[in-house]
Design a protein around this motif. Sequence first.
Motif, PDB file in Angstrom:
ATOM      1  N   ILE A  12      87.386 -42.699 -52.065  1.00 28.44           N
ATOM      2  CA  ILE A  12      87.182 -41.265 -52.074  1.00 28.44           C
ATOM      3  C   ILE A  12      87.609 -40.760 -50.724  1.00 28.44           C
ATOM      4  N   TYR A  13      87.831 -39.488 -50.634  1.00 33.31           N
ATOM      5  CA  TYR A  13      88.334 -38.887 -49.404  1.00 33.31           C
ATOM      6  C   TYR A  13      89.604 -39.633 -48.964  1.00 33.31           C
ATOM      7  N   GLY A  14      90.314 -40.260 -49.887  1.00 39.72           N
ATOM      8  CA  GLY A  14      91.528 -40.985 -49.540  1.00 39.72           C
ATOM      9  C   GLY A  14      91.283 -42.200 -48.686  1.00 39.72           C
ATOM     10  N   ALA A  15      90.035 -42.687 -48.630  1.00 44.44           N
ATOM     11  CA  ALA A  15      89.753 -43.868 -47.827  1.00 44.44           C
ATOM     12  C   ALA A  15      88.829 -44.786 -48.604  1.00 44.44           C
ATOM     13  N   PHE A  16      88.587 -45.969 -48.089  1.00 49.37           N
ATOM     14  CA  PHE A  16      87.715 -46.904 -48.773  1.00 49.37           C
ATOM     15  C   PHE A  16      86.279 -46.742 -48.304  1.00 49.37           C
ATOM     16  N   VAL A  17      85.381 -46.576 -49.269  1.00 53.20           N
ATOM     17  CA  VAL A  17      83.979 -46.406 -48.945  1.00 53.20           C
ATOM     18  C   VAL A  17      83.146 -47.241 -49.910  1.00 53.20           C
ATOM     19  N   GLU A  18      82.002 -47.685 -49.462  1.00 55.56           N
ATOM     20  CA  GLU A  18      81.109 -48.419 -50.347  1.00 55.56           C
ATOM     21  C   GLU A  18      80.606 -47.501 -51.457  1.00 55.56           C
ATOM     22  N   LYS A  19      80.253 -48.095 -52.590  1.00 49.14           N
ATOM     23  CA  LYS A  19      79.746 -47.299 -53.699  1.00 49.14           C
ATOM     24  C   LYS A  19      78.386 -46.701 -53.347  1.00 49.14           C
ATOM     25  N   ARG A  20      77.518 -47.510 -52.754  1.00 48.82           N
ATOM     26  CA  ARG A  20      76.238 -46.958 -52.316  1.00 48.82           C
ATOM     27  C   ARG A  20      76.523 -46.005 -51.178  1.00 48.82           C
ATOM     28  N   PRO A  21      75.618 -45.043 -50.976  1.00 49.92           N
ATOM     29  CA  PRO A  21      75.864 -44.104 -49.877  1.00 49.92           C
ATOM     30  C   PRO A  21      76.096 -44.847 -48.565  1.00 49.92           C
ATOM     31  N   LEU A  22      76.978 -44.291 -47.765  1.00 50.21           N
ATOM     32  CA  LEU A  22      77.278 -44.902 -46.471  1.00 50.21           C
ATOM     33  C   LEU A  22      76.038 -45.034 -45.613  1.00 50.21           C
ATOM     34  N   TYR A  23      75.190 -43.987 -45.650  1.00 49.31           N
ATOM     35  CA  TYR A  23      74.027 -44.038 -44.763  1.00 49.31           C
ATOM     36  C   TYR A  23      73.075 -45.148 -45.182  1.00 49.31           C
ATOM     37  N   GLU A  24      73.087 -45.513 -46.470  1.00 42.76           N
ATOM     38  CA  GLU A  24      72.255 -46.641 -46.914  1.00 42.76           C
ATOM     39  C   GLU A  24      72.781 -47.944 -46.313  1.00 42.76           C
ATOM     40  N   GLU A  25      74.089 -48.090 -46.336  1.00 42.76           N
ATOM     41  CA  GLU A  25      74.690 -49.287 -45.748  1.00 42.76           C
ATOM     42  C   GLU A  25      74.340 -49.369 -44.263  1.00 42.76           C
ATOM     43  N   ILE A  26      74.457 -48.229 -43.601  1.00 41.54           N
ATOM     44  CA  ILE A  26      74.184 -48.208 -42.170  1.00 41.54           C
ATOM     45  C   ILE A  26      72.732 -48.521 -41.893  1.00 41.54           C
ATOM     46  N   LYS A  27      71.841 -47.977 -42.733  1.00 35.71           N
ATOM     47  CA  LYS A  27      70.419 -48.266 -42.599  1.00 35.71           C
ATOM     48  C   LYS A  27      70.172 -49.768 -42.692  1.00 35.71           C
ATOM     49  N   GLU A  28      70.774 -50.390 -43.713  1.00 37.58           N
ATOM     50  CA  GLU A  28      70.595 -51.833 -43.915  1.00 37.58           C
ATOM     51  C   GLU A  28      71.067 -52.596 -42.683  1.00 37.58           C
ATOM     52  N   THR A  29      72.238 -52.215 -42.191  1.00 42.29           N
ATOM     53  CA  THR A  29      72.788 -52.906 -41.033  1.00 42.29           C
ATOM     54  C   THR A  29      71.864 -52.773 -39.824  1.00 42.29           C
ATOM     55  N   LEU A  30      71.409 -51.559 -39.583  1.00 42.58           N
ATOM     56  CA  LEU A  30      70.511 -51.348 -38.447  1.00 42.58           C
ATOM     57  C   LEU A  30      69.202 -52.089 -38.647  1.00 42.58           C
ATOM     58  N   LEU A  31      68.701 -52.050 -39.885  1.00 40.06           N
ATOM     59  CA  LEU A  31      67.459 -52.749 -40.215  1.00 40.06           C
ATOM     60  C   LEU A  31      67.596 -54.232 -39.921  1.00 40.06           C
ATOM     61  N   ALA A  32      68.750 -54.794 -40.295  1.00 45.79           N
ATOM     62  CA  ALA A  32      68.972 -56.217 -40.053  1.00 45.79           C
ATOM     63  C   ALA A  32      68.966 -56.501 -38.552  1.00 45.79           C
ATOM     64  N   ARG A  33      69.604 -55.610 -37.791  1.00 39.95           N
ATOM     65  CA  ARG A  33      69.617 -55.813 -36.340  1.00 39.95           C
ATOM     66  C   ARG A  33      68.230 -55.698 -35.747  1.00 39.95           C
ATOM     67  N   LEU A  34      67.449 -54.765 -36.276  1.00 39.99           N
ATOM     68  CA  LEU A  34      66.068 -54.624 -35.800  1.00 39.99           C
ATOM     69  C   LEU A  34      65.289 -55.885 -36.106  1.00 39.99           C
ATOM     70  N   ALA A  35      65.472 -56.398 -37.336  1.00 39.20           N
ATOM     71  CA  ALA A  35      64.756 -57.610 -37.737  1.00 39.20           C
ATOM     72  C   ALA A  35      65.174 -58.781 -36.864  1.00 39.20           C
ATOM     73  N   ALA A  36      66.434 -58.790 -36.439  1.00 36.43           N
ATOM     74  CA  ALA A  36      66.951 -59.893 -35.628  1.00 36.43           C
ATOM     75  C   ALA A  36      66.660 -59.675 -34.143  1.00 36.43           C
ATOM     76  N   ASP A  37      65.758 -58.715 -33.865  1.00 34.71           N
ATOM     77  CA  ASP A  37      65.390 -58.446 -32.476  1.00 34.71           C
ATOM     78  C   ASP A  37      66.602 -58.104 -31.625  1.00 34.71           C
ATOM     79  N   HIS A  38      67.555 -57.393 -32.241  1.00 31.71           N
ATOM     80  CA  HIS A  38      68.760 -57.006 -31.528  1.00 31.71           C
ATOM     81  C   HIS A  38      68.409 -56.100 -30.357  1.00 31.71           C
TER      82      HIS A  38
END
Lengths: 249, 249
Positions: A12-38
């Motif tokens: 969409i928007y002529g670019a590749f994006v995840e099917k789930r909302p982008l902010y959900e993906e970002i949340k997961e990524t940040l959550l993982a970093r938080l869990a990993a004591d990043h």
Amino acid sequence: MPVCGPDSSTTIYGAFVEKRPLYEEIKETLLARLAADHWRPGELLPSEIKLAEEFRVSQGTVRRALDDLVVQGLLARHQGRGTAVTQHKPFGFFHLFRDDGVRELPESKTLRISTHTATRSERDALELAEGKKVIRIARVRFLNLEPKIYETIVLSHDLFAPIEKIDARDLPNTVYNFYEREFGVPVVGKRERLRAVSASQQHARYLHVEPGTPLLEIECLAMSHRKQPIELRISHCLTDEHYYCNLTD
Amino acid sequence: MPVCGPDSSTTIYGAFVEKRPLYEEIKETLLARLAADHWRPGELLPSEIKLAEEFRVSQGTVRRALDDLVVQGLLARHQGRGTAVTQHKPFGFFHLFRDDGVRELPESKTLRISTHTATRSERDALELAEGKKVIRIARVRFLNLEPKIYETIVLSHDLFAPIEKIDARDLPNTVYNFYEREFGVPVVGKRERLRAVSASQQHARYLHVEPGTPLLEIECLAMSHRKQPIELRISHCLTDEHYYCNLTD
DNA sequence: CAGTGGTCTAGACCACGGA
DNA sequence: CCGTGGTCTAGACCACTGG
């Protein structure tokens, strides 16, 4: 091209994006970093702009993800300063207050750690198959040096087997962070059921009261992402000098 | 030029805007309309675009206000359909479930409505000056036709004087909507304190149990906007077949 | 199909905090 | 002073709902 998780994509928007909302993906990524004591509690995360550059999304999208994590209680934002990891664990949020409104941090004494075949209700709560084993941890918790809570923690043996071998004295006072650090399962929500019950002989002995004394029973199911149950905890609390507080708004 | 409340203004973006965030103003305006029964529960609000035009703001700003009201539980949004007023507000406030997880709607029988000088603790909770009067309503609530809850409702006499003269039989089963409709005070939040206590003689009589039976005491302070306390409610619940449920995530 | 909310962008200005 | 988050805009495309 946003770069977050390894999900399937569509254009969409002529670019590749995840099917789930982008902010959900970002949340997961940040959550993982938080869990990993990043980042340490209190430490500042990169600014919205930095994060937006890293994830190749707009600032607004990062903001949406951060806002959600703030609502979850994991982050705190301060205008002019930055976004910080919350100091005190938000999920271990302890609901018992002294009658004068002061919140005391409970001390714990672990009585025993043992392994059993899960009962019906334990299987239901933790979503285990019949015959599966659980680890049970019995603790007494003290408020103002007086025994006020008798607590049983139930964990899936499959997930938490190493705990079995831990010395009771080495079990930390607050275990949610411990689960996250040692087993990679962040606790992000819980479901509590409360009842008034009579103290059993065992409760009475540990809490220094007569059998039959009214106790507040709190059955707390801690859950990870996607409602996966992690820990069942049954607390019996003496509420002669404390109350359980619940806020909504 | 946004048109919401009668607040003082300052110029930004080369236009006049309220000092408080626009979405806050819009929230207040919508909240007032909801309190005034501008829309019936279940009814659809105007679309984001219509509201944006009305308030002379962008769609995103209206969206922010609506999202906040959704979080508060007052609105529900459905993609492709619209934004609707939440159907059952009182249901969302009742936390008692049957042991099998079913939620029953409690029936009420009002025992008496009386007026007294507020006690110390009532004054503290409702933020009343010394010597102020309160209205007390005593009710028994039934679940599955059995008396399970003895409830005392305490209201500021200054705010709710007309209730005094109401026939006990005419008091509605769910009173939060009643307060909103008759007195213009919407209940938007609450603070609950729970304890396990022993049944008194009076509790025992109405709940058909022995004195000393453990009861779940729920002291609930219902609040309007800006934390203004509206109603103090003390419930004593028999939790032999029910539990109080609290969710977090 | 038209209309709704859901997501995302790019860019603007403001208010606050610390150096 | 600069960099932070907080607010707001205008406009794009998507996914869903209903007629």
